[in-house]
Design a protein around this motif. Structure first.
Motif, mmCIF file in Angstrom:
data_model
loop_
_atom_site.group_PDB
_atom_site.id
_atom_site.type_symbol
_atom_site.label_atom_id
_atom_site.label_comp_id
_atom_site.label_asym_id
_atom_site.label_seq_id
_atom_site.Cartn_x
_atom_site.Cartn_y
_atom_site.Cartn_z
ATOM 1 N N MET A 1 47.950 -68.374 -60.584
ATOM 2 C CA MET A 1 48.037 -69.796 -60.938
ATOM 3 C C MET A 1 47.797 -70.671 -59.712
ATOM 4 O O MET A 1 48.258 -70.364 -58.614
ATOM 5 C CB MET A 1 49.414 -70.112 -61.516
ATOM 6 C CG MET A 1 49.714 -69.379 -62.804
ATOM 7 S SD MET A 1 48.701 -69.974 -64.191
ATOM 8 C CE MET A 1 49.492 -71.532 -64.550
ATOM 9 N N ILE A 2 47.096 -71.762 -59.916
ATOM 10 C CA ILE A 2 46.902 -72.757 -58.867
ATOM 11 C C ILE A 2 48.049 -73.763 -58.955
ATOM 12 O O ILE A 2 48.188 -74.479 -59.943
ATOM 13 C CB ILE A 2 45.551 -73.475 -59.018
ATOM 14 C CG1 ILE A 2 44.407 -72.472 -58.823
ATOM 15 C CG2 ILE A 2 45.425 -74.632 -58.024
ATOM 16 C CD1 ILE A 2 43.032 -73.041 -59.115
ATOM 17 N N ARG A 3 48.874 -73.793 -57.915
ATOM 18 C CA ARG A 3 50.055 -74.649 -57.902
ATOM 19 C C ARG A 3 49.683 -76.017 -57.318
ATOM 20 O O ARG A 3 49.065 -76.096 -56.259
ATOM 21 C CB ARG A 3 51.172 -73.996 -57.089
ATOM 22 C CG ARG A 3 51.718 -72.735 -57.757
ATOM 23 C CD ARG A 3 52.604 -71.918 -56.823
ATOM 24 N NE ARG A 3 53.632 -72.724 -56.191
ATOM 25 C CZ ARG A 3 54.766 -73.116 -56.786
ATOM 26 N NH1 ARG A 3 54.999 -72.770 -58.051
ATOM 27 N NH2 ARG A 3 55.659 -73.836 -56.135
ATOM 28 N N VAL A 4 50.094 -77.075 -58.021
ATOM 29 C CA VAL A 4 49.678 -78.429 -57.672
ATOM 30 C C VAL A 4 50.887 -79.324 -57.441
ATOM 31 O O VAL A 4 51.853 -79.288 -58.216
ATOM 32 C CB VAL A 4 48.806 -79.042 -58.792
ATOM 33 C CG1 VAL A 4 48.347 -80.438 -58.413
ATOM 34 C CG2 VAL A 4 47.602 -78.140 -59.088
ATOM 35 N N VAL A 5 50.842 -80.120 -56.379
ATOM 36 C CA VAL A 5 51.809 -81.192 -56.159
ATOM 37 C C VAL A 5 51.088 -82.511 -56.397
ATOM 38 O O VAL A 5 50.023 -82.754 -55.820
ATOM 39 C CB VAL A 5 52.405 -81.146 -54.734
ATOM 40 C CG1 VAL A 5 53.134 -82.453 -54.411
ATOM 41 C CG2 VAL A 5 53.363 -79.974 -54.590
ATOM 42 N N ILE A 6 51.653 -83.349 -57.245
ATOM 43 C CA ILE A 6 51.068 -84.646 -57.584
ATOM 44 C C ILE A 6 51.816 -85.736 -56.833
ATOM 45 O O ILE A 6 53.046 -85.819 -56.917
ATOM 46 C CB ILE A 6 51.134 -84.892 -59.104
ATOM 47 C CG1 ILE A 6 50.296 -83.842 -59.845
ATOM 48 C CG2 ILE A 6 50.672 -86.307 -59.453
ATOM 49 C CD1 ILE A 6 50.482 -83.846 -61.340
ATOM 50 N N VAL A 7 51.071 -86.563 -56.104
ATOM 51 C CA VAL A 7 51.675 -87.637 -55.304
ATOM 52 C C VAL A 7 51.074 -88.973 -55.742
ATOM 53 O O VAL A 7 49.887 -89.222 -55.523
ATOM 54 C CB VAL A 7 51.437 -87.421 -53.795
ATOM 55 C CG1 VAL A 7 52.152 -88.511 -52.993
ATOM 56 C CG2 VAL A 7 51.899 -86.040 -53.363
ATOM 57 N N ASP A 8 51.898 -89.819 -56.359
ATOM 58 C CA ASP A 8 51.444 -91.145 -56.799
ATOM 59 C C ASP A 8 52.662 -92.040 -56.950
ATOM 60 O O ASP A 8 53.672 -91.614 -57.525
ATOM 61 C CB ASP A 8 50.692 -91.058 -58.129
ATOM 62 C CG ASP A 8 49.774 -92.251 -58.357
ATOM 63 O OD1 ASP A 8 50.309 -93.379 -58.462
ATOM 64 O OD2 ASP A 8 48.550 -92.069 -58.415
ATOM 65 N N ASP A 9 52.575 -93.268 -56.439
ATOM 66 C CA ASP A 9 53.727 -94.165 -56.525
ATOM 67 C C ASP A 9 53.926 -94.719 -57.931
ATOM 68 O O ASP A 9 55.010 -95.172 -58.279
ATOM 69 C CB ASP A 9 53.582 -95.312 -55.524
ATOM 70 C CG ASP A 9 52.460 -96.275 -55.899
ATOM 71 O OD1 ASP A 9 51.419 -95.789 -56.388
ATOM 72 O OD2 ASP A 9 52.618 -97.495 -55.684
ATOM 73 N N ASP A 10 52.898 -94.653 -58.765
ATOM 74 C CA ASP A 10 52.981 -95.138 -60.143
ATOM 75 C C ASP A 10 53.470 -93.993 -61.038
ATOM 76 O O ASP A 10 52.777 -92.990 -61.224
ATOM 77 C CB ASP A 10 51.608 -95.625 -60.615
ATOM 78 C CG ASP A 10 51.667 -96.352 -61.952
ATOM 79 O OD1 ASP A 10 52.349 -95.858 -62.861
ATOM 80 O OD2 ASP A 10 51.017 -97.402 -62.082
ATOM 81 N N THR A 28 49.338 -75.082 -62.670
ATOM 82 C CA THR A 28 50.717 -75.450 -62.961
ATOM 83 C C THR A 28 51.161 -76.506 -61.962
ATOM 84 O O THR A 28 50.753 -76.479 -60.797
ATOM 85 C CB THR A 28 51.659 -74.226 -62.902
ATOM 86 O OG1 THR A 28 52.972 -74.621 -63.294
ATOM 87 C CG2 THR A 28 51.726 -73.640 -61.495
ATOM 88 N N VAL A 29 51.967 -77.456 -62.421
ATOM 89 C CA VAL A 29 52.491 -78.504 -61.548
ATOM 90 C C VAL A 29 53.759 -77.986 -60.877
ATOM 91 O O VAL A 29 54.738 -77.664 -61.549
ATOM 92 C CB VAL A 29 52.782 -79.801 -62.330
ATOM 93 C CG1 VAL A 29 53.447 -80.840 -61.415
ATOM 94 C CG2 VAL A 29 51.496 -80.361 -62.915
ATOM 95 N N ALA A 30 53.732 -77.927 -59.549
ATOM 96 C CA ALA A 30 54.892 -77.448 -58.795
ATOM 97 C C ALA A 30 55.888 -78.561 -58.545
ATOM 98 O O ALA A 30 57.104 -78.315 -58.485
ATOM 99 C CB ALA A 30 54.443 -76.841 -57.467
ATOM 100 N N ALA A 31 55.408 -79.799 -58.376
ATOM 101 C CA ALA A 31 56.292 -80.930 -58.103
ATOM 102 C C ALA A 31 55.520 -82.226 -58.249
ATOM 103 O O ALA A 31 54.286 -82.247 -58.163
ATOM 104 C CB ALA A 31 56.882 -80.827 -56.700
#
Length: 228
Positions: A1-10, A28-31
């Motif tokens: 799985m490709i683990r992803v961290v999403i960073v956005d102030d909205d 998959t979203v890790a955080a």
């Protein structure tokens, strides 16, 4: 799985991106983080493969986050991570800073979600290619970097339409497994011969692969699989 961290102030944008990432096979979203400090903490704790990074953050800029991730002092605590910049910032100096920081791509808001999905699928295809390569040739490198950069729009072969091309591509992509031309025809509602023409076009573009399934008798069955 490709683990992803999403960073956005909205918060709403982050939720939309999370839903998209979670809908893609192999991701998959890790955080999810809404500040620069939270982003760095999430990367250090989760060890993701990819960060979707906005540049507008309330405490520091996304470029500062990118530079921190690349800083030698963090090299021993944070494994290498790829960064896809997703932002409304159009300032050339910021674009240059992202490029120098090693961002794999710079996606300008607003954009259709299909553009982000396409970029993530390209990243996954490049990720798989790296896993298959032992010692890279120049051709391997050219294909790898080509996967990360969307190709210029090309006209379709005579007799093909963009609407049907998109329909067949989405049918194959959504299947999550290989399909025959007949199966694509049933799912998309087009004729079998039409489905096969568009599937062959997708293979020529490198967006799909043809596999041969051999039975005990008769001709091998042509199966098509979405690759990016």
């Amino acid at each position: 799985m490709i683990r992803v961290v999403i960073v956005d102030d909205d918060v709403r944008v982050a939720r939309t991106h999370r839903d998209l990432v979670d809908s893609l096979p192999g991701f998959t979203v890790a955080a999810v983080a809404h500040t620069a400090a939270a982003a760095l903490a999430a990367v250090e704790a989760q060890r993701p493969d990819l960060v979707l990074l906005d540049l507008y953050l309330p405490d520091e800029s996304g470029i500062s986050v990118l530079r921190s991730l690349r800083a030698p002092a963090r090299a021993g605590t944070i494994p290498p991570v790829d960064v896809l910049v997703i932002t409304a910032v159009r300032d050339v100096d910021q674009v240059r800073a992202a490029l120098h920081g090693g961002a794999v791509h710079y996606l300008l808001k607003p954009f259709p979600l299909a553009a982000l999905r396409d970029q993530l699928e390209r990243y996954a295809a490049a990720h798989r290619s790296l896993d298959r390569i032992g010692e890279a040739t120049q051709g391997d490198v050219d294909r790898l970097f080509g996967l990360l950069r969307p190709a210029p729009a090309r006209s379709l072969p005579k007799g093909l339409t963009q609407a049907t091309a998109d329909l067949v591509a989405e049918t194959l992509r959504a299947a999550g497994t290989d399909l025959s031309a007949a199966e694509v025809a049933v799912r998309s509602g087009v004729a079998r011969v039409t489905a096969r023409r568009y599937l062959e076009h997708l293979c020529a573009e490198g967006r799909a692969e043809l596999k041969m399934r051999y039975g005990s008798t008769g001709r091998p069955e042509h199966r098509y699989h979405w690759v990016r």
